[in-house]
Write a protein that holds these residues in place. Structure first.
Motif, PDB file in Angstrom:
ATOM      1  N   ARG A 544       0.793  -1.183   0.096  1.00  0.00           N
ATOM      2  CA  ARG A 544      -0.110   0.062   0.129  1.00  0.00           C
ATOM      3  C   ARG A 544       0.942   1.234   0.054  1.00  0.00           C
ATOM      4  NH1 ARG A 544      -5.322  -0.426   1.745  1.00  0.00           N
ATOM      5  NH2 ARG A 544      -5.173   1.349   3.028  1.00  0.00           N
ATOM      6  N   VAL A 545       0.836   2.202  -0.853  1.00  0.00           N
ATOM      7  CA  VAL A 545       1.576   3.220  -1.110  1.00  0.00           C
ATOM      8  C   VAL A 545       0.630   4.471  -1.163  1.00  0.00           C
ATOM      9  CG1 VAL A 545       3.157   4.467  -2.630  1.00  0.00           C
ATOM     10  CG2 VAL A 545       3.112   2.237  -2.658  1.00  0.00           C
ATOM     11  N   VAL A 546       1.046   5.607  -0.258  1.00  0.00           N
ATOM     12  CA  VAL A 546       0.213   6.529  -0.035  1.00  0.00           C
ATOM     13  C   VAL A 546       1.185   7.793  -0.801  1.00  0.00           C
ATOM     14  CG1 VAL A 546       0.747   7.183   2.267  1.00  0.00           C
ATOM     15  CG2 VAL A 546      -1.406   8.246   1.351  1.00  0.00           C
ATOM     16  N   PHE A 547       0.420   8.670  -1.526  1.00  0.00           N
ATOM     17  CA  PHE A 547       1.308   9.685  -2.056  1.00  0.00           C
ATOM     18  C   PHE A 547       0.972  10.938  -1.336  1.00  0.00           C
ATOM     19  CE2 PHE A 547       1.982  12.930  -5.338  1.00  0.00           C
ATOM     20  CZ  PHE A 547       3.332  12.876  -5.778  1.00  0.00           C
ATOM     21  N   PRO A 563       3.585  12.453 -11.245  1.00  0.00           N
ATOM     22  CA  PRO A 563       3.757  11.531 -10.112  1.00  0.00           C
ATOM     23  C   PRO A 563       2.909  10.369  -9.921  1.00  0.00           C
ATOM     24  CG  PRO A 563       3.303  13.368  -9.386  1.00  0.00           C
ATOM     25  CD  PRO A 563       3.198  13.624 -10.702  1.00  0.00           C
ATOM     26  N   ARG A 564       1.442  10.402  -9.981  1.00  0.00           N
ATOM     27  CA  ARG A 564       0.637   9.382  -9.777  1.00  0.00           C
ATOM     28  C   ARG A 564       0.759   8.369 -10.863  1.00  0.00           C
ATOM     29  NH1 ARG A 564      -1.141  14.010  -7.042  1.00  0.00           N
ATOM     30  NH2 ARG A 564      -2.311  13.478  -5.185  1.00  0.00           N
ATOM     31  N   GLY A 572       2.058  -1.141 -10.461  1.00  0.00           N
ATOM     32  CA  GLY A 572       0.898  -2.037 -10.911  1.00  0.00           C
ATOM     33  C   GLY A 572      -0.572  -1.672 -10.088  1.00  0.00           C
ATOM     34  N   ARG A 573      -0.338  -0.300  -9.240  1.00  0.00           N
ATOM     35  CA  ARG A 573      -1.780  -0.029  -8.876  1.00  0.00           C
ATOM     36  C   ARG A 573      -1.702   1.590  -8.294  1.00  0.00           C
ATOM     37  NH1 ARG A 573      -1.602  -3.109  -2.747  1.00  0.00           N
ATOM     38  NH2 ARG A 573      -0.795  -4.896  -4.403  1.00  0.00           N
ATOM     39  N   GLU A 574      -2.649   2.085  -8.434  1.00  0.00           N
ATOM     40  CA  GLU A 574      -2.747   3.540  -8.216  1.00  0.00           C
ATOM     41  C   GLU A 574      -2.514   3.705  -6.850  1.00  0.00           C
ATOM     42  OE1 GLU A 574      -6.426   5.239  -9.279  1.00  0.00           O
ATOM     43  OE2 GLU A 574      -6.352   4.698 -11.254  1.00  0.00           O
ATOM     44  N   PRO A 575      -1.934   4.845  -6.553  1.00  0.00           N
ATOM     45  CA  PRO A 575      -1.407   5.052  -5.120  1.00  0.00           C
ATOM     46  C   PRO A 575      -2.637   5.466  -4.204  1.00  0.00           C
ATOM     47  CG  PRO A 575      -0.693   6.935  -6.403  1.00  0.00           C
ATOM     48  CD  PRO A 575      -1.335   5.884  -7.424  1.00  0.00           C
ATOM     49  N   LEU A 576      -2.684   5.418  -2.867  1.00  0.00           N
ATOM     50  CA  LEU A 576      -3.785   5.762  -2.048  1.00  0.00           C
ATOM     51  C   LEU A 576      -3.655   7.456  -2.145  1.00  0.00           C
ATOM     52  CD1 LEU A 576      -3.236   3.201   0.622  1.00  0.00           C
ATOM     53  CD2 LEU A 576      -4.966   3.126  -1.173  1.00  0.00           C
TER      54      LEU A 576
END
Length: 667
Positions: A544-547, A563-564, A572-576
């Motif tokens: 889980r990555v939060v930006f 950056p997103r 491989g997944r959108e950031p939180l």
């Protein structure tokens, strides 16, 4: 008799209103000249969107209520104009229009009056039960709301009487007025309709004229100045500062009114005191003395106290009578501690419905303290000396600047041979944690076959912090040296990993005649991934990555998507997303030179932001700025119970390309 009385009252009211407006608005002329009349067509479009269309106002839920009051008043201005004209010439009214058009106007007036009445009731309840800020429950606010409500009730009463008398037709075009007419006919007032009509008419007249003459002396003067203020807004982002001319005898910065521009002073009259800037400000939100709303209010208070004196006097006599803009926080002044709390994040300007420019005023006052009074936080003494003597915040020897790349065999920048200059920046070259980001970035660039070179130990600090801290003289010297160096080396394209370097090279240096194509590393990485020059191997899934949005990359330069998108392709997944993101993102606390200052009041800003990030339960917090990296890592060290790492976007992408070569995070 009544006609004569109203004609006299209207004449006196209009003359008084005109004089009051002139008396107030003429005060802004004590400010310096500033050209704000370029691009009139673009300005008109912006005014229609943001002032008439209320775009920023309705962007928040309760803003719709204010929008309804505003739009209703635009429509009811026609009804009130008819009311005033018919008061001195009864034969002139909208009844002379064709019946369908007259009926449409009556329906519009009825609907808008009901909408305005409902909106002011909701506003009064909200201000009482859920005030937008401490001190919002003022007599003036309730007085204004009461006058608006009385105007609407008097309008319905007057129309109800006219319908009951048969003067106006009872049609579906006036549903509310019909209801009032029915109520009047069911009460003893039915026998005194003419008297009731006169009472409602005079209530409407007195309140309308009284409201008009009260405006110039209240905070609601913004009704008169807000639309022009939007027209006169800065047509670009306020992501740079005005240059100063360093000649003997000049005064620098702003401590008195005449050192600000006339637009700065107009801003003070345009403030709606909605409190949005205060709610968005990281300093105000964490218990610091700074309150952007109060800074503008203090400026208006100072202008009202000093503007008249300055208009009559000149030179030393005027200066002696002035109250400084910087002082105890009373009598139209702002405390110096409040001014030093600003992180220059620009959140206040991003949310202001009428485009007040808080940050440039704060920087101007900082300039005065630094350059004219030599009064600034003690921590800045070393910073300024280090910048002046060794061109970096830590005072490291220039020869140390290239040591981070001693094992990388990087090419020096050569015009015609290398496409990009990689501007590493002070943090990327000297800070232990951010050196890792620099290494990761070079590996990404090498993997994509990007042609780039570095300045090595010849690179100097861009000067962002000293400029935002008010040391414009030092920045001027640093900028001139940098521009001369870039021109001599033939630099045309620059990659930066620091948003502060990014905005300085891209925006500030233009004032010195240097036009560069500056790209932030997140933008370049995103482009490389999109075009296939950079390919991931699927190993970039880091959970889980939060930006976090950097203020100087996002709000100041509108870089949000790159950056997103790069993170999405790399992991491989959108950031939180945090609760406050993109244009509404909360500052890390390191901008505006605050990176080099301790926080002695309230809650640390970085701790507030870290807690917001951890609320998303991430394995990783991703940043795109060395200052943000430092502030987040420091914030995480102060908290317990989390294993979240902090990484730069370059590190995340490098991990998906060559995970075994990436240095571990120090988190």
């Amino acid at each position: 008799m009544e006609l004569t009385l109203f004609t006299a009252l209207l004449t006196v009211s209009l003359a008084t209103f005109a004089f009051s407006c002139y008396r107030r608005l003429s005060l802004v002329t004590v400010g310096r000249s500033e050209h704000r009349f370029d691009r009139p067509v673009d300005r008109l479009k912006e005014m229609l969107v943001y002032a008439v269309g209320q775009k920023r106002v309705v962007s928040r839920p309760f803003g719709l209520n204010h929008g309804i009051i505003f739009w209703a008043f635009l429509v009811l201005a026609l009804a009130n104009l008819e009311f005033l004209v018919s008061g001195i010439a009864p034969a002139l009214s909208f009844a002379l229009l064709p019946a369908p058009l007259h009926g449409a106007l009556l329906l519009l007036f009825d609907a808008c009056s009901l909408a305005a009445f409902a909106a002011v009731v909701i506003a009064a309840v909200r201000r009482t039960a859920w005030p937008p800020f401490d001190g919002a429950r003022t007599f003036e606010a309730y007085f204004i709301l009461s006058m608006i409500a009385i105007l609407m009730l008097a309008y319905f009463g007057l129309n109800g009487v006219r319908i009951a008398q048969g003067v106006l037709p009872s049609t579906s075009a006036t549903p509310v007025s019909n209801l009032v007419a029915g109520l009047l006919q069911a009460t003893p007032a039915a026998a005194h309709l003419e008297t009731a009509g006169n009472i409602f008419w005079w209530i409407h007249a007195v309140v309308l004229l009284g409201f008009m003459n009260f405006l110039p002396y209240s905070k609601h003067m913004h009704i008169l100045t807000a639309i022009p203020n939007v027209f006169l807004r800065s047509m670009g982002k306020c992501n740079t500062q005005e240059r100063e001319t360093f000649l003997e005898g000049n005064s620098f910065g702003a401590a008195t009114l005449e050192q600000l521009s006339w637009k700065d002073l107009l801003d003070s009259f345009s403030c709606t005191e909605c409190g949005r800037c205060q709610q968005s400000c990281p300093a105000a939100s964490t218990g610091k003395q700074l309150n952007p709303r109060q800074v503008i209010h203090a400026l208006k208070e100072n202008l009202l106290k000093n503007g008249g004196v300055m208009a009559k006097l000149s030179g030393d006599r005027a200066a002696e009578r002035q109250i400084s803009l910087i002082g105890s926080g009373e009598n139209g002044s702002t405390r110096d501690a409040a001014l030093w709390s600003c992180t220059s994040c620009g959140a206040c300007m991003e949310v202001c419905p009428v485009f007040i420019e808080h940050l440039p005023k704060i920087v101007k006052m900082r300039r005065h303290m630094v350059q004219m009074e030599a009064t600034f936080p003690v921590e800045l003494l070393n910073l300024f000396e280090n910048m002046e003597q060794r061109s970096n915040p830590w005072g490291m020897a220039p020869s140390e600047r290239s040591k981070w790349s001693s094992q990388l065999n990087l090419r020096p920048f050569e015009a015609g041979e290398t496409e990009y200059l990689l501007f590493v920046g002070c943090s990327g070259a000297f800070d232990a944690r951010n050196k890792q980001v620099s290494v990761a970035l070079t590996r990404v660039l090498d993997a994509a076959g990007v042609s780039y070179g570095v300045l090595g130990k010849e690179e100097k600090c861009c000067g962002d912090s000293v400029r935002r801290l008010g040391n414009e003289y030092l920045f001027d010297q640093m900028a001139k040296q940098a521009v001369q160096q870039f021109v001599a080396k033939g630099v045309a394209k620059v990659i930066t990993q620091c948003p502060h370097c990014f905005t300085t090279l891209k925006n500030d240096y233009r004032q010195y005649g240097l036009e560069l194509e500056v790209i932030h590393h997140s933008e370049l990485i995103n482009d490389l991934l999109k075009t296939g020059r950079l390919k991931t191997d699927g190993s970039g899934d880091v959970g889980r990555v939060v930006f976090h949005d950097s203020c100087y990359l996002g709000r100041h330069n509108d870089v949000y998507d790159a950056p997103r998108e790069a993170l999405t392709m790399a992991t491989g997944r959108e950031p939180l997303e945090m609760g406050r993101n993109r244009g509404n993102a909360f500052c890390c606390g390191g901008g505006g030179g605050r990176m080099w200052l301790e926080e002695h009041e309230g809650t640390p800003i970085n701790r507030n932001r870290v807690q917001e990030a951890l609320a998303q339960q991430p394995e990783m917090i991703c940043v795109s700025c060395p200052f943000c990296m430092t502030m987040f890592e420091d914030g995480i060290k102060e908290l317990t119970g989390t294993n979240a790492q902090v990484r730069d976007i370059a590190e995340v992408v490098a991990l998906s390309l060559q995970p075994s070569l990436l240095p571990p995070s120090s988190s």
